[in-house]
Scaffold this motif. Structure first.
Motif, short mmCIF file in Angstrom:
data_model
loop_
_atom_site.label_atom_id
_atom_site.label_comp_id
_atom_site.label_asym_id
_atom_site.label_seq_id
_atom_site.Cartn_x
_atom_site.Cartn_y
_atom_site.Cartn_z
N LYS A 134 -3.38 69.93 -74.24
CA LYS A 134 -2.83 71.17 -74.77
C LYS A 134 -1.63 70.86 -75.66
O LYS A 134 -0.73 70.11 -75.28
N GLN A 135 -1.63 71.43 -76.87
CA GLN A 135 -0.52 71.22 -77.80
C GLN A 135 0.61 72.18 -77.46
O GLN A 135 0.40 73.39 -77.35
N LEU A 136 1.81 71.64 -77.28
CA LEU A 136 2.98 72.46 -76.97
C LEU A 136 3.74 72.76 -78.26
O LEU A 136 3.76 71.96 -79.18
N ASN A 137 4.37 73.94 -78.31
CA ASN A 137 5.16 74.32 -79.47
C ASN A 137 6.48 74.91 -79.04
O ASN A 137 6.83 74.89 -77.85
N GLU A 138 7.24 75.47 -80.00
CA GLU A 138 8.58 75.98 -79.70
C GLU A 138 8.60 77.06 -78.63
O GLU A 138 9.60 77.24 -77.94
N ASN A 139 7.46 77.76 -78.46
CA ASN A 139 7.39 78.81 -77.44
C ASN A 139 7.44 78.24 -76.02
O ASN A 139 7.72 78.97 -75.08
#
Length: 246
Positions: free
Chosen positions: A79-84
């Motif tokens: 799973k790609q994580l982002n700023e959220n």
């Protein structure tokens, strides 16, 4: 997103420990039945992972000639994580230690930096979406499992993310050759993010301007700079040392 290949005993073990549901199938060197590999194969069997025995050349080709240690696995993408996802991660740490990599595009360097981050207890590694190496099999192999344990956050606008974290009390210290003081003179305790630039180019202008402080690693020899993964390890563990005293 397409499926991925990982290779090497440490990388396969890390995925198995973290998220065994990602496994699709595994490929092992035909005839290899040693004490390092057999427990891993038994665990894969327990999770119902199909295991195929293959010759060395087939495995070498799948790993593009890299050192696969006799095992390769096809897995679903992480799973790609982002700023959220950053807020959730920061809530889990009273005084988080973060590592920011601005423009590190070499997968070997990214993997080594993730390994350093894991060893130093870094809460997350933050990279820009547009100038960073993707999480490949090479990254996972070099990271020796750390790619599965250290959150890698890809952000759309690095300077904006830095400013948002500064508002939450995170102090950003960037590394730059033109800095007027070194890491041993800087305050590296509390909620902290260490920012490393790309080899050669260093940090981008906006990243540098957004940092709260700039530091350098003192160099006594004839070389003018260090590999980014080596430099990140030096800075992270100086922060670990200072934090242990505070």
């Amino acid at each position: 997103m397409s499926n991925e290949f990982i290779y090497g005993i440490h990388a396969v073990k890390a995925v198995l420990a973290k998220d065994p549901a990602r496994f699709i199938e595994a490929y092992v060197l035909k005839g290899r039945q040693d004490d390092r590999l057999m427990p891993l194969l038994n665990e894969l069997n327990q999770f119902g992972v199909s295991i195929q025995q293959m010759g060395r050349k087939v495995l070498d080709d799948k790993a593009s000639g890299a050192n696969h240690q006799g095992i390769i696995a096809k897995v679903k993408p992480m799973k790609q994580l982002n700023e959220n996802d950053l807020d959730d991660i920061l809530r889990q740490h009273e005084s988080p230690l973060l590592l920011v990599l601005d423009g590190v595009t070499d997968p070997h360097n990214l993997g080594a930096c993730l390994r350093n981050a894991d060893a130093a207890g870094v809460a997350a590694v933050i990279v820009p979406k547009d100038k960073s190496a993707p999480l490949t099999a090479t990254v996972s192999k070099v990271a020796c499992g750390a790619a599965e344990t250290v959150p890698l956050i890809r952000v759309t606008n690095l300077a904006r993310t830095m400013r948002a974290l500064q508002e939450q009390g995170v102090w950003f210290v960037g590394t730059a050759g033109e800095a007027t003081h070194d890491i041993y003179q800087a305050k590296l305790s509390g909620a902290l993010a260490i920012v490393m630039g790309a080899e050669g180019d260093g940090m981008r202008r906006l990243t540098r301007e957004t940092c709260d402080d700039l530091i350098k690693i003192p160099m006594a020899g004839s070389v003018s700079s260090l590999n980014v993964s080596v430099a990140s390890g030096i800075c992270l563990f100086e922060a670990v040392r200072q934090r242990s005293l505070s």
